[in-house]
Design an enzyme around this catalytic site. Sequence first.
Site, PDB file in Angstrom:
ATOM      1  N   LYS A  72       0.887  -1.211   0.063  1.00 15.72           N
ATOM      2  CA  LYS A  72      -0.077   0.149   0.042  1.00 15.72           C
ATOM      3  C   LYS A  72       0.977   1.300  -0.085  1.00 15.72           C
ATOM      4  O   LYS A  72       0.527   2.407  -0.743  1.00 15.72           O
ATOM      5  CB  LYS A  72      -0.889   0.070   1.238  1.00 15.72           C
ATOM      6  N   THR A  73       1.973   1.385   0.913  1.00 11.68           N
ATOM      7  CA  THR A  73       2.846   2.452   0.583  1.00 11.68           C
ATOM      8  C   THR A  73       3.372   2.699  -0.659  1.00 11.68           C
ATOM      9  O   THR A  73       3.408   3.757  -1.040  1.00 11.68           O
ATOM     10  CB  THR A  73       3.779   2.288   1.880  1.00 11.68           C
TER      11      THR A  73
ATOM     12  N   ASP B   4      -3.813   7.224   4.259  1.00 11.69           N
ATOM     13  CA  ASP B   4      -3.270   5.995   4.861  1.00 11.69           C
ATOM     14  C   ASP B   4      -3.959   5.344   6.002  1.00 11.69           C
ATOM     15  O   ASP B   4      -4.358   6.236   6.740  1.00 11.69           O
ATOM     16  CB  ASP B   4      -2.013   6.223   4.927  1.00 11.69           C
ATOM     17  N   GLU B   5      -4.179   3.994   6.091  1.00 12.68           N
ATOM     18  CA  GLU B   5      -4.634   3.466   7.211  1.00 12.68           C
ATOM     19  C   GLU B   5      -6.404   3.956   7.636  1.00 12.68           C
ATOM     20  O   GLU B   5      -6.404   4.369   8.891  1.00 12.68           O
ATOM     21  CB  GLU B   5      -3.800   3.815   8.378  1.00 12.68           C
TER      22      GLU B   5
ATOM     23  N   GLN C 118      -7.903  -4.979   9.654  1.00  9.53           N
ATOM     24  CA  GLN C 118      -6.703  -4.410  10.629  1.00  9.53           C
ATOM     25  C   GLN C 118      -7.167  -3.358  11.566  1.00  9.53           C
ATOM     26  O   GLN C 118      -6.557  -2.575  11.901  1.00  9.53           O
ATOM     27  CB  GLN C 118      -5.397  -4.111   9.978  1.00  9.53           C
TER      28      GLN C 118
ATOM     29  N   ARG D 204       2.269  -9.995  10.950  1.00 11.98           N
ATOM     30  CA  ARG D 204       3.557  -9.382  11.064  1.00 11.98           C
ATOM     31  C   ARG D 204       4.720 -10.237  10.333  1.00 11.98           C
ATOM     32  O   ARG D 204       5.950  -9.934  10.239  1.00 11.98           O
ATOM     33  CB  ARG D 204       3.793  -9.006  12.394  1.00 11.98           C
TER      34      ARG D 204
END
Length: 670
Positions: free
Chosen positions: A33-34, A230-231, A261, A611
């Site tokens: 995504k980044t 973002d997020e 998430q 993670r």
Amino acid sequence: MTSILENLNKQQKDAVLTTDGPVLVIAGPGSGKTRVLTHRIVHIISTKKVDPENILAVTFTNKAASEMKNRVTELIGKKKNYDLYATSFPSDFPTICTFHSLCVKILREEAELIGYKKDFVIFDADDQKALVKKIMKVLEIDDEQFNTRAVLAEISNVKNELITPQKYEDTFDGFFQEIVSKIYYEYQKELKQTVSFDFDDLIMQTIVLFLNHPDVLEKYQNKFKYIMVDEYQDTNYAQYKIINLLSRKYNNIFVVGDDWQSIYKWRGADLRNILEFEKNYPGAKTILLEQNYRSTQEILDVSYGIISKNINRKEKKLFSNRRSNQPIVVYEAADEKGEAEFIISQIAKLNAQKGLKLKDIAILYRTNAQSRSIEETFLKYGVPYKIVGGIKFYMRKEIKDLIAYFRLIQNNNDILSFERIVNIPKRGIGKTTYEKITKESKRNNDSVIGTIFNYNKGDIAKKRMENLLSFAKMIQLSKEKSKEMNIVQLLDHILKAINYKNHIIDGTEEGDLRWENVRELFTAVEKYSKLKAEEAIKLFIEEVALASDLDSVDDKQDTVTLMTLHSAKGLEYDTVFIIGLEEGLLPHSMSIDSPIEIEEERRLCYVGITRAKNRVNLIFARVRRIFGSSQANYPSRFISDIPAHLVDMQNQGYSYLTDDNSKDEDIFYD
């Protein structure tokens, strides 16, 4: 253009090339995504020829914002000569920052329109707590009956819902809320008096500014024609509102997030913001990023087995081109000691057989209290570790003292900073003298420093008054010097003016360590040394106030990382151990009776598992001593959610630590 798109998959390209109108990108963990956000920024600049200053990208941590800035810089081939620390918006670079940093920049320009000065102070958690305690004392409210943290949490919650003290007074329900209403009213009154904002005010007051001044809102709408968030699943109502207001004119809003998430409901995050995006922005395009570049397929299948039991979610199926062909380990320990020794044994094997570095390993848990047994065992066997979320550098007393000097120099009416340092080092200024000065300051609507210079009542002893005047002159002189010196020079000036070194070095090892922290403060402020101290102080204080635990996470030291599952979001490790998978811990006992809370606990477990790149170990104990008592809990329901063929069930029997080569000896060496 080819270089921008060539390393993207089909869905990532789609997200980058869809530049106009509302766009929702559901991005699974490790799906890039980044990369999508940064490539999209560069595509808009290079292909659509949009002025960089018309682009806004908002995220949640300074660490994430800094990474995005660096990636954009590399993609556009621009040298890193833009000022990451400027208070104003960049003129030749996109604005990439956190929500709170965005609002600070806006308020630095516009605060006077809502009755504040531009040199306002930002209160940190300690400042807020001190202020609430002071108000409760004045209102004669027992801080044992009404917990300060609970009061502040309620105030934070209502601010995130954009509820003013006046509105809260009309709508509260219950005795606790009635008490909070009284405190909230006085709390905001004190913040205004001291020209201060707390963390939640930064967003709330910016929204107040926009709603009361449509021309100012339009100014920033015209400035930010392309907005990216973002997020997005972590946004609360206030954050949703400010982005909604800014994007209304051009409707070019692009949000990236993952409803699976969303784990911050306890601090106001509203899952509906992402689940109802298409409803809030009609005609929105939705893109799924389902290819995972981090984890093995086995890890993704395990995580899906858990998250698929949630009802409130958008469906997607993550896939990876990486396979381990090995199940994940679920380990049943006899107790928390066996849990810790199993982890030690696995780390030793990975270190010996795979050459895995300690910094590639994380141990995650639901509550901070669970780290105790792990720490004790690590110390016994000499395993280096670090804990994310321990005492922060900026929370240490000596650092708080010097930051208070900076704050009072910046804002002569910062009463809390005045109270903290007026007698550090000792000047014989007691509580009575302090109260006389602050009371007179409020009565005359003058700063505390100005009040000292003008105080002529004669009810303060001559020696104390001389010391007060000496202190005020030092603050005034430092304020003048801040217009000439840089911040490093000003810090040195302050330390010498108050003889702080002699105050802090007391012949003990602790005193020496505290002085080392002071010396480290020079390193912390050095990055602002190209600016005049007057400007640099604002930036540094903002950095301290807006810093989060994750901003300090790095992989320079080869140590195992211990942290809560909440802190782990956004990070990745080769190997992850999740401990305490028991009913009452994960899921937490406070969530057991609420289907909504259980779904959040399931998302938390999902975040922890994803993670990991290569290995996941899920551990539960038959008996655990925690919170002062022994508990025998059932294994977490989340374990039974995992398809059986994906699990290697093990229990405490043979321990690697029984080997003669490792028992009671250091396994690792510096």
